[in-house]
Each structure stands twice: as structure tokens, then as C-alpha cells.
Scaffold this active site. Structure first.
Site, short mmCIF file in Angstrom:
data_model
loop_
_atom_site.label_atom_id
_atom_site.label_comp_id
_atom_site.label_asym_id
_atom_site.label_seq_id
_atom_site.Cartn_x
_atom_site.Cartn_y
_atom_site.Cartn_z
N GLN A 315 -40.35 37.73 -87.60
CA GLN A 315 -41.27 38.47 -86.74
C GLN A 315 -40.52 39.34 -85.74
OE1 GLN A 315 -44.32 39.22 -86.68
NE2 GLN A 315 -44.43 40.11 -84.63
N GLU A 316 -39.39 38.85 -85.27
CA GLU A 316 -38.64 39.59 -84.26
C GLU A 316 -37.85 40.75 -84.86
OE1 GLU A 316 -39.15 39.38 -81.30
OE2 GLU A 316 -39.09 37.38 -80.43
#
Length: 468
Positions: A315-316
């Protein structure tokens, strides 16, 4: 009586995970030996293998709460079909049967006298209202109604009760080649539709939700029948047990346990767009084997499960150790300069340092939450703090309490977080106005990616190795 997580539940849950698939001798009533024998039909929503080989799912968690509340040990026998489950109950080899089952309607006609009859079992009150849905392959035109299906094959799970829900369609559309599958669960049917070997399948909506990001080529076409409550089956002679389970379910509904379990396993739905899920699975094969050892090392050092760390990292940065944003966060885990300094990370672009530092930071955030907060809410709240900061999370928890919500439940705090962006609420918060919608989206997406990683374990070789 209210049923809450007992203090010994963690140890109890480990005992639940010890499964037995061998034939059983006739079982005495559960109160005699304080042991509840349960025939389980696994499924993608009700009972499946999660991280480290532990079991999870709506029915799993609800059953564990019931057994813990009554002081029963659990003896589990997994079966591969609904027929096998009802046979165990009829033979007295199991007390309960669970796994995505619909009670037979009073007018239900038994099709084969040689097979176990679900009507012979006692049935508990319902625990979850679920409608059947038609699943199709997205490479073909989406059918809008049964008429669009034409004369194609439509498969469904045999003897689970779903055939009752589609009974009207089966009677009205005789050109359709209806196929009752006795040896395939909902996930296997969806997989066949996604792979193009089966044009359509009817499965419970919750199973379609659970598999929504595992099989990017399959999607829901339309509701295939009415919504009805799934329930547990009880051995015919154990009316006292059936009545006791009903009392427990009534308490679980009143206490909000059923709603929280539904939120845990079936919401938020669709937070990861289909194209993102497809790209994610491609990168699971191409990139994850390279970085998995780093996630596992971080788990060994901090206790944070490696799949969760992998989901956060995706996600990052989409597993890009060189990722840099315009706000100054950098690396695999998008760590700020201040956080890197506090954690002793010399090079944020070093994937090993970034992963280990983020794992330590997350473990610290989770440990700082009040001890009374149970899992999985503890992890979801810590994820929100990882994204927005511990101070703003605490502001949201306080705001949730002021809104007469539960500050210890993620389902309630996620309602309060977006309010921090509004001046009338943010001005009163200790840490001021915050973009509270961001951590909600962050947690939802990390949960979705983590769910894909966990559920892909049986079919992805590099994931299977992690649970052996």
C-alpha cells in the site's frame, strides 16, 4: 447474559486450530465430557486457513466464542461436502455441523432417499442473512437476468440449502443446464468461472465477497434468489444443545457480536479496485519472493505477521524500495525523516532497514493501545495510527466516545475519523484538524491486500512455504 472475549481465548483459539479429519466414534452429549464435536465444511467465508495455518472465518469465530462461553473443548472434523456433514450428525459422530448452510424450508422435497436428509437435523436460529448470487467471467457479457444465461451450464453447491433459494429459477428456466456440485466449494466454483472452465456458478454472496480480489476475472452478475439466514445444524437427538445455541446466538445478536464479525469478514467490500487486485497478484509472483525474507525477518524481530507487513509495504510503495513522495516520505515503507531518526534508520531507501523500522514502529503503536482492546480491532486501530499518527487516532477515539460510539472498535472509530477534517470537530481535537478519511482508506486497502495474501496461501508456492 453477555458473551465477551474470555481472557483465555488466545490459548483456546490455538486449540481450535488443531483439526482432526479422522472418523469419529459416536459422541456423547457435549455436557458429559465437556467436549463439543463439530463437523465443519470449510468455505471462503465461514471457515478457512489464515496466517500460520490457523483457522478463521465467520462460523469459526462464532463457534469459538460459543465453546469458550460454555467451557467446552472443541473437537473438529472437517468434511468435504454437505452430505458428509449431515451423515456425521445422523450417525451421532458430531454434535454440530457448520459451514455456510441454509436450513431446509418446510416444503423442501428430498431428492434422493439414499442421501442424508438435512430435514432430520435440528436447526439453530440464523446467524447471518445471505443471498445467493450468480458469478460470471468478466471476459463475457454480463447477464442481467436468467434469460441472458440462455442454455449455459450453471453450477451450485449441492445439499447446502442454496438449491432452495434458486428453486424458482430452476423451475422457470429449464433450458439452463443446472449442475449440483457435490465435491466443490464456493471458492472452487468461482475459480472455475474465473478460469473459463465453467460459465456460471451460484454461490452465497458472502463467499463471492471473500473471493472478490482472489479471482479478478470473476464477478457478480445479479442476485440469484432471496436473502435467507444461514444457520448451524444440530444432531437430531440434541434438542437441549440446539436451544442453548439459540440462546447464545440471541445474546450475540443483542451484544453486537454478529454485526462485528460480519464487519470483520465481509466489509469493507470492493475497496481494492479489480485492476489493482490484478496488478497486486502479478507483483505477488514477480516481486514478493524477493522481499519476503525481509518481511519474515521483521516478523521474527517484532512479532508483526509478515503478510501484514507485506500488505502495508504494498500500500505504501507497491514494493518499491526507492519510492519517494512529494511530502518527503521515502522507501519501501514510506517512512518520514523524523520517524527514521527516532527509530535509528540510517538509510530509508535500504529495504531491510525500512521494513524492520516500520515493523518496530507498528508494534510500538499496537502496544501503546489500551490493553482492553481485543484483536482484530487492535491491529486495525494501530494501522490507522501508522497512517495518521497516534495523536490523531486518539482524537478520533475521543470523538467516537462523544458520539456515543465505542472507541475500542475499529468499525466505530472509522466513522469518527473523517470528522476530524471538519473545522467544528477538528478545532476541538488536541492535535487539530486532520485528514481523517486517509487512514480509513489506508486500513481498508491494507486489510484487502492482507486478505489476498492470506487466502492465496493454498495456491501460491511461496506463501505455502511460510505456513509449513
Amino acid at each position: 447474559m453477555q458473551y465477551r472475549w474470555p481472557a483465555h481465548f488466545a490459548a483456546f483459539a490455538l486449540a481450535v486450530a488443531a483439526m482432526c479429519s479422522c472418523p469419529l466414534d459416536p459422541a456423547p452429549p457435549p455436557e458429559v465430557e465437556q467436549t463439543l464435536v463439530v463437523a465443519v465444511r470449510p468455505g471462503p467465508a465461514s471457515w478457512y486457513t489464515a496466517a500460520h495455518g490457523a483457522r478463521a472465518g465467520f462460523d469459526h469465530d462464532l463457534l469459538a466464542r460459543y465453546a469458550a462461553a460454555r467451557g467446552f473443548a472443541l473437537r473438529i472434523v472437517e468434511v468435504d461436502s454437505a452430505d458428509a456433514l449431515f451423515a456425521k450428525l445422523a450417525a451421532g459422530e458430531a454434535h454440530l455441523g457448520v459451514g455456510g448452510l441454509y436450513p431446509p424450508a418446510p416444503s423442501h422435497v428430498k431428492a434422493d432417499a439414499a442421501r442424508p436428509d438435512p430435514r432430520a437435523a435440528l436447526w439453530t436460529h440464523g446467524s447471518l442473512a445471505v443471498e445467493p448470487v450468480l458469478v460470471y467471467n468478466r471476459s463475457a457479457a454480463r447477464p442481467r437476468s436468467w434469460r441472458d444465461v440462455g442454455a449455459a451450464e450453471v453450477a451450485y453447491e449441492e445439499a447446502t440449502g442454496i438449491e432452495q433459494l434458486i428453486g424458482a429459477a430452476r423451475a422457470a428456466f429449464s433450458r439452463i443446464r443446472w449442475q449440483a456440485a457435490s465435491d466443490l466449494d464456493a471458492q472452487a466454483l468461482i475459480a472455475q468461472v474465473a478460469g473459463g472452465t465453467l460459465p456460471f456458478a451460484v454461490v452465497p454472496a458472502v463467499d463471492a465477497i471473500a473471493a472478490r480480489n482472489l479471482f479478478a476475472d470473476a464477478d457478480v452478475a445479479f442476485a440469484a434468489g432471496p436473502r435467507r439466514e444461514q444457520a448451524w445444524a444440530v444432531a437430531p437427538a440434541l434438542r437441549t444443545l440446539r436451544d442453548d445455541v439459540d440462546r447464545f446466538l440471541a445474546g450475540a445478536r443483542a451484544d453486537g457480536i454478529l454485526a462485528r464479525l460480519a464487519e470483520r469478514y465481509f466489509e469493507p467490500a470492493g475497496q481494492v479496485e479489480r485492476i489493482d487486485a490484478g496488478i497486486f497478484q502479478e507483483r505477488m509472483q514477480a516481486l514478493l519472493p524477493r522481499y519476503r525474507p525481509l518481511f519474515e525477518q521483521a516478523e521474527a524481530a517484532t512479532g508483526v505477521e509478515w503478510r501484514l507487513l507485506a500488505a502495508i509495504a504494498y500500500q505504501e510503495s507497491q514494493w518499491d524500495p526507492q519510492a519517494t513522495s512529494e511530502t518527503g516520505v521515502r522507501g519501501m515503507m514510506q517512512i518520514t525523516e523524523d520517524t527514521a531518526s527516532r527509530l535509528g534508520i540510517a538509510d530509508r531507501l535500504d529495504p531491510q532497514q525500512s521494513t524492520l523500522g516500520a515493523a518496530r514502529y507498528f508494534a510500538e503503536l499496537r502496544a501503546r493501545l489500551p490493553e482492553r482492546i481485543a484483536e482484530p480491532d487492535r491491529t486495525w486501530l494501530a494501522l490507522a495510527a501508522f497512517n495518521i499518527g497516534a495523536g490523531s487516532l486518539e482524537d478520533a477515539r475521543i470523538l467516537a466516545q462523544r458520539q456515543k460510539l465505542n472507541p475500542d472498535l475499529w468499525a466505530d472509530v472509522r466513522k469518527a475519523l473523517p470528522l476530524l477534517a471538519l473545522p467544528e470537530y477538528g478545532a476541538l481535537a488536541r492535535n487539530g484538524i486532520a485528514r481523517g478519511g486517509m487512514p480509513v482508506a489506508f486500513v481498508d486497502r491494507v486489510r484487502a491486500f492482507h486478505d489476498i495474501l492470506v487466502r492465496q496461501a493454498p495456491v501460491a508456492a511461496f506463501v505455502v512455504a511460510a505456513v509449513r
